[in-house]
Design a protein around this motif. Structure first.
Motif, PDB file in Angstrom:
ATOM      1  N   VAL A 102       0.820  -1.221   0.000  1.00 29.81           N
ATOM      2  CA  VAL A 102       0.000   0.000   0.000  1.00 29.81           C
ATOM      3  C   VAL A 102       0.849   1.264   0.000  1.00 29.81           C
ATOM      4  O   VAL A 102       0.344   2.353  -0.254  1.00 29.81           O
ATOM      5  N   GLY A 103       2.143   1.115   0.277  1.00 32.96           N
ATOM      6  CA  GLY A 103       3.022   2.282   0.250  1.00 32.96           C
ATOM      7  C   GLY A 103       4.459   1.836   0.031  1.00 32.96           C
ATOM      8  O   GLY A 103       4.844   0.745   0.450  1.00 32.96           O
ATOM      9  N   ILE A 104       5.212   2.679  -0.647  1.00 36.19           N
ATOM     10  CA  ILE A 104       6.599   2.325  -0.976  1.00 36.19           C
ATOM     11  C   ILE A 104       7.514   3.500  -0.647  1.00 36.19           C
ATOM     12  O   ILE A 104       7.272   4.624  -1.093  1.00 36.19           O
ATOM     13  N   HIS A 105       8.537   3.227   0.167  1.00 35.80           N
ATOM     14  CA  HIS A 105       9.568   4.232   0.456  1.00 35.80           C
ATOM     15  C   HIS A 105      10.791   3.925  -0.419  1.00 35.80           C
ATOM     16  O   HIS A 105      11.197   2.776  -0.518  1.00 35.80           O
ATOM     17  N   ILE A 106      11.356   4.961  -1.009  1.00 41.01           N
ATOM     18  CA  ILE A 106      12.624   4.784  -1.742  1.00 41.01           C
ATOM     19  C   ILE A 106      13.554   5.912  -1.328  1.00 41.01           C
ATOM     20  O   ILE A 106      13.175   7.095  -1.382  1.00 41.01           O
ATOM     21  N   HIS A 107      14.772   5.552  -0.917  1.00 40.10           N
ATOM     22  CA  HIS A 107      15.742   6.575  -0.544  1.00 40.10           C
ATOM     23  C   HIS A 107      16.235   7.298  -1.799  1.00 40.10           C
ATOM     24  O   HIS A 107      16.485   6.660  -2.832  1.00 40.10           O
ATOM     25  N   GLU A 108      16.342   8.636  -1.666  1.00 42.28           N
ATOM     26  CA  GLU A 108      16.741   9.441  -2.840  1.00 42.28           C
ATOM     27  C   GLU A 108      18.062   8.978  -3.448  1.00 42.28           C
ATOM     28  O   GLU A 108      18.289   9.106  -4.652  1.00 42.28           O
ATOM     29  N   SER A 109      18.955   8.412  -2.622  1.00 46.48           N
ATOM     30  CA  SER A 109      20.292   8.026  -3.091  1.00 46.48           C
ATOM     31  C   SER A 109      20.253   6.911  -4.138  1.00 46.48           C
ATOM     32  O   SER A 109      21.238   6.703  -4.856  1.00 46.48           O
ATOM     33  N   VAL A 110      19.137   6.189  -4.211  1.00 46.97           N
ATOM     34  CA  VAL A 110      19.083   5.092  -5.183  1.00 46.97           C
ATOM     35  C   VAL A 110      18.110   5.384  -6.335  1.00 46.97           C
ATOM     36  O   VAL A 110      17.734   4.498  -7.091  1.00 46.97           O
ATOM     37  N   ILE A 111      17.694   6.667  -6.428  1.00 44.34           N
ATOM     38  CA  ILE A 111      16.909   7.072  -7.596  1.00 44.34           C
ATOM     39  C   ILE A 111      17.852   7.807  -8.541  1.00 44.34           C
ATOM     40  O   ILE A 111      18.428   8.843  -8.176  1.00 44.34           O
ATOM     41  N   ARG A 112      18.068   7.225  -9.709  1.00 41.38           N
ATOM     42  CA  ARG A 112      18.955   7.853 -10.694  1.00 41.38           C
ATOM     43  C   ARG A 112      18.277   7.843 -12.050  1.00 41.38           C
ATOM     44  O   ARG A 112      17.765   6.815 -12.484  1.00 41.38           O
ATOM     45  N   GLU A 113      18.301   9.006 -12.679  1.00 42.93           N
ATOM     46  CA  GLU A 113      17.676   9.166 -13.997  1.00 42.93           C
ATOM     47  C   GLU A 113      16.256   8.622 -14.006  1.00 42.93           C
ATOM     48  O   GLU A 113      15.830   7.916 -14.931  1.00 42.93           O
ATOM     49  N   GLY A 114      15.539   8.924 -12.932  1.00 37.84           N
ATOM     50  CA  GLY A 114      14.131   8.572 -12.879  1.00 37.84           C
ATOM     51  C   GLY A 114      13.838   7.102 -12.703  1.00 37.84           C
ATOM     52  O   GLY A 114      12.712   6.649 -12.930  1.00 37.84           O
ATOM     53  N   ARG A 115      14.848   6.341 -12.287  1.00 41.70           N
ATOM     54  CA  ARG A 115      14.639   4.896 -12.073  1.00 41.70           C
ATOM     55  C   ARG A 115      15.185   4.489 -10.713  1.00 41.70           C
ATOM     56  O   ARG A 115      16.105   5.117 -10.199  1.00 41.70           O
ATOM     57  N   PHE A 116      14.586   3.427 -10.152  1.00 44.87           N
ATOM     58  CA  PHE A 116      15.191   2.806  -8.977  1.00 44.87           C
ATOM     59  C   PHE A 116      16.441   2.093  -9.469  1.00 44.87           C
ATOM     60  O   PHE A 116      16.362   1.172 -10.290  1.00 44.87           O
ATOM     61  N   ASP A 117      17.600   2.561  -9.026  1.00 44.82           N
ATOM     62  CA  ASP A 117      18.867   2.058  -9.548  1.00 44.82           C
ATOM     63  C   ASP A 117      19.314   0.865  -8.701  1.00 44.82           C
ATOM     64  O   ASP A 117      19.904   1.036  -7.635  1.00 44.82           O
TER      65      ASP A 117
END
Ligand SMILES: Cc1cc2nc3c(=O)[nH]c(=O)nc-3n(C[C@H](O)[C@H](O)[C@H](O)COP(=O)(O)O)c2cc1C
Length: 204
Positions: free
Chosen positions: A156-171
């Motif tokens: 129901v919810g997803i957390h993603i740390h900014e450090s692993v978002i690159r070029e608009g993708r989960f890296d």
């Protein structure tokens, strides 16, 4: 070689089954009991099982505390295990009495979910907040109940740390996932490559 799993006479020191069905992602499951106690434990019988709706599953071999808490409160979190957290993940797998807080044992920071009343790992680079959709005691081929219990959760919810978002993708490479193999073995990921889906031939 061949062996039938009734006799399980593989002749090796350890059963190779889990080394064959590998690598497996690790769902690092955060839960809370009805009594308010926190729990955190790794499950490699874990995977995404649907994307509409988004659903994951972890399976408890025997009635473990994460299963009990998921039954009691109807929610859990699935935390991403990065290489930097492998020792904490392993520490959290220790067999301790019900109610012991593996966040504290593993030196991790618990945060309450935003949408679910279950704790997640602040240090994890990605976290799925889940509501239990169903729990199935697995049946064997003869229809008999086993002592394996699959917990299906809707994300129901997803957390993603900014450090692993690159070029608009989960890296994924930046997230350094650790996967479970057989025996006491683990692996990271090798080079990532793209492979497009095949197109049906013109004549079909
Ligand atoms: C990497 C890893 C993966 C594991 N996967 C599973 C699993 O899929 N199912 C299971 O029942 N136990 C699994 N275990 C063992 C549990 O983590 C362990 O029994 C733990 O104490 C259960 O905690 P709980 O009773 O607080 O839920 C795994 C352990 C490790 C280290």
């Amino acid at each position: 070689m061949f062996y039938d799993t009734t006799s399980n006479a593989h002749g090796m020191a350890h059963d190779p089954f889990k080394a064959i069905v590998a690598p497996r992602p690790i769902g690092w499951i955060g839960t809370r009991g009805r009594d308010g106690s926190r729990n955190l434990s790794p499950y490699s019988f874990f995977n995404a099982v649907s994307d509409r709706p988004k659903m994951v599953m972890f399976s408890s071999s025997g009635r473990k505390d994460s299963l009990r808490n998921a039954e009691e409160t109807g929610v859990f979190t699935a935390n991403f295990v990065s290489a930097a957290l492998i020792d904490a993940m392993n520490a959290s797998s220790v067999a301790v009495p019900y109610g012991a807080d593996e966040f504290a044992i593993a030196g991790l920071t618990p945060i309450d979910g935003r949408l679910v009343d279950a704790p997640y790992v602040a240090e994890a680079v990605a976290v799925l907040e889940c509501r239990v959709a169903s729990i199935a005691t697995l049946k064997d081929m003869n229809g008999h109940d086993t002592d394996s219990h699959a917990v299906f959760g809707q994300v129901v919810g997803i957390h993603i740390h900014e450090s692993v978002i690159r070029e608009g993708r989960f890296d994924l490479a930046a997230a350094h996932p650790v996967m479970r193999l057989g025996y006491m073995d683990y692996a990271g990921i090798g080079p990532i490559f793209e492979l497009g889906r095949p197109k049906p031939p013109e004549s079909v």
